[in-house]
Design an enzyme around this catalytic site. Structure first.
Site, PDB file in Angstrom:
ATOM      1  N   HIS A 157     138.748 -67.962 -47.658  1.00  0.00           N
ATOM      2  CA  HIS A 157     139.715 -67.900 -46.549  1.00  0.00           C
ATOM      3  C   HIS A 157     140.665 -66.719 -46.709  1.00  0.00           C
ATOM      4  CE1 HIS A 157     138.930 -71.774 -44.494  1.00  0.00           C
ATOM      5  NE2 HIS A 157     138.367 -72.050 -45.652  1.00  0.00           N
ATOM      6  N   GLU A 206     142.447 -65.367 -44.629  1.00  0.00           N
ATOM      7  CA  GLU A 206     143.648 -65.536 -43.782  1.00  0.00           C
ATOM      8  C   GLU A 206     144.729 -66.351 -44.484  1.00  0.00           C
ATOM      9  OE1 GLU A 206     140.892 -67.098 -43.612  1.00  0.00           O
ATOM     10  OE2 GLU A 206     141.206 -69.187 -43.035  1.00  0.00           O
ATOM     11  N   CYS A 242     134.166 -68.948 -43.877  1.00  0.00           N
ATOM     12  CA  CYS A 242     133.845 -70.321 -44.262  1.00  0.00           C
ATOM     13  C   CYS A 242     132.971 -70.992 -43.192  1.00  0.00           C
ATOM     14  CB  CYS A 242     135.126 -71.089 -44.589  1.00  0.00           C
ATOM     15  SG  CYS A 242     134.807 -72.464 -45.701  1.00  0.00           S
TER      16      CYS A 242
HETATM   17  N1  GLN Z   1     132.878 -77.582 -45.211  1.00  0.00           N
HETATM   18  C1  GLN Z   1     133.032 -76.949 -43.925  1.00  0.00           C
HETATM   19  C2  GLN Z   1     131.680 -76.915 -43.182  1.00  0.00           C
HETATM   20  O1  GLN Z   1     130.667 -77.107 -43.778  1.00  0.00           O
HETATM   21  C3  GLN Z   1     133.573 -75.541 -44.060  1.00  0.00           C
HETATM   22  C4  GLN Z   1     134.936 -75.587 -44.707  1.00  0.00           C
HETATM   23  C5  GLN Z   1     135.877 -74.548 -44.216  1.00  0.00           C
HETATM   24  O2  GLN Z   1     135.650 -73.849 -43.246  1.00  0.00           O
HETATM   25  N2  GLN Z   1     136.992 -74.479 -44.883  1.00  0.00           N
HETATM   26  O3  GLN Z   1     131.684 -76.713 -42.010  1.00  0.00           O
END
Ligand code: GLN
Length: 195
Positions: free
Chosen positions: A173, A175, A80
């Site tokens: 995610h 994890e 992410c």
């Molecule tokens: N929206 C976050 C970003 O742009 C990422 C979201 C996440 O890691 N769950 O940094």
């Protein structure tokens, strides 16, 4: 001996990654400064807020050491926000990145209406990840993967897990579920010869 795997611990869901790594037999080591990278078999860049994490990377002067760690052939998994930080380019509130992964990340690409959702990997993904359940939280989208980037999993046609040599990037995610295939893939890369 269990491999030591670093988890960048400036901000984000560090603990959940540490637990997932323990489940696959690795020892998680928090990484907050350059010397924490010593003797690691691999590194995880967790999810969180990429703007905040990038400021921490700047403050701790970690951009170059992490880039060197990856360029030396050590596997890195970015999830992410971590995937955003690996990307060559970022759209929608750009942040400075490590520029290691030949993709463009579009932050918060699923919109603010759909904050989080779970979905199953599209049919036809890499067999090792068949039916993978993916949890997305304000997820980015990865666009324009370069020729060296292998798309391992798609959801609704969009790449959500990609690999470029020893880099893995997930927009979801791994994890947060008890399916440890992505973390196991990181350890397999660490164990594989041919850096
Ligand atoms: N929206 C976050 C970003 O742009 C990422 C979201 C996440 O890691 N769950 O940094």
């Amino acid at each position: 001996m269990s491999p030591r795997v670093g988890v960048l611990a400036l901000q984000g869901d560090v603990e959940a990654h540490a637990r997932a790594l323990a489940r696959v037999g690795a020892r998680a080591v928090p990484v907050r400064r350059e010397k924490d990278l010593d003797d690691l078999a691999a590194l995880v860049l967790p999810g969180g807020e990429s703007t905040t994490i990038s400021k921490g990377l700047e403050r701790e002067r970690l951009y170059e050491p992490i880039r060197a760690f990856a360029e030396a052939g050590h596997p890195v998994l970015g999830t992410c926000a971590g995937a955003i930080l690996l990307s060559h380019a970022v759209e929608n509130h750009p942040v400075p990145t490590l520029a290691l992964l030949d993709v463009r990340a579009v932050r918060n690409a699923y919109g603010t209406q759909v904050d989080s959702f779970a979905a199953t990997a599209d049919a036809g993904c890499a067999p090792a990840f068949r039916d993978l359940r993916c949890v997305f939280i304000r997820a980015p989208r990865l666009e324009a993967p370069g020729p060296g980037v292998e798309v391992l999993v798609r959801v609704d046609g969009a790449p959500v897990l990609v690999r470029q040599r020893r880099l893995l990037a997930a927009t979801f995610h791994p994890e947060l579920t008890d399916d440890d295939r992505v973390h196991r893939a990181l350890l397999e890369l660490a164990a594989a010869p041919g850096r």
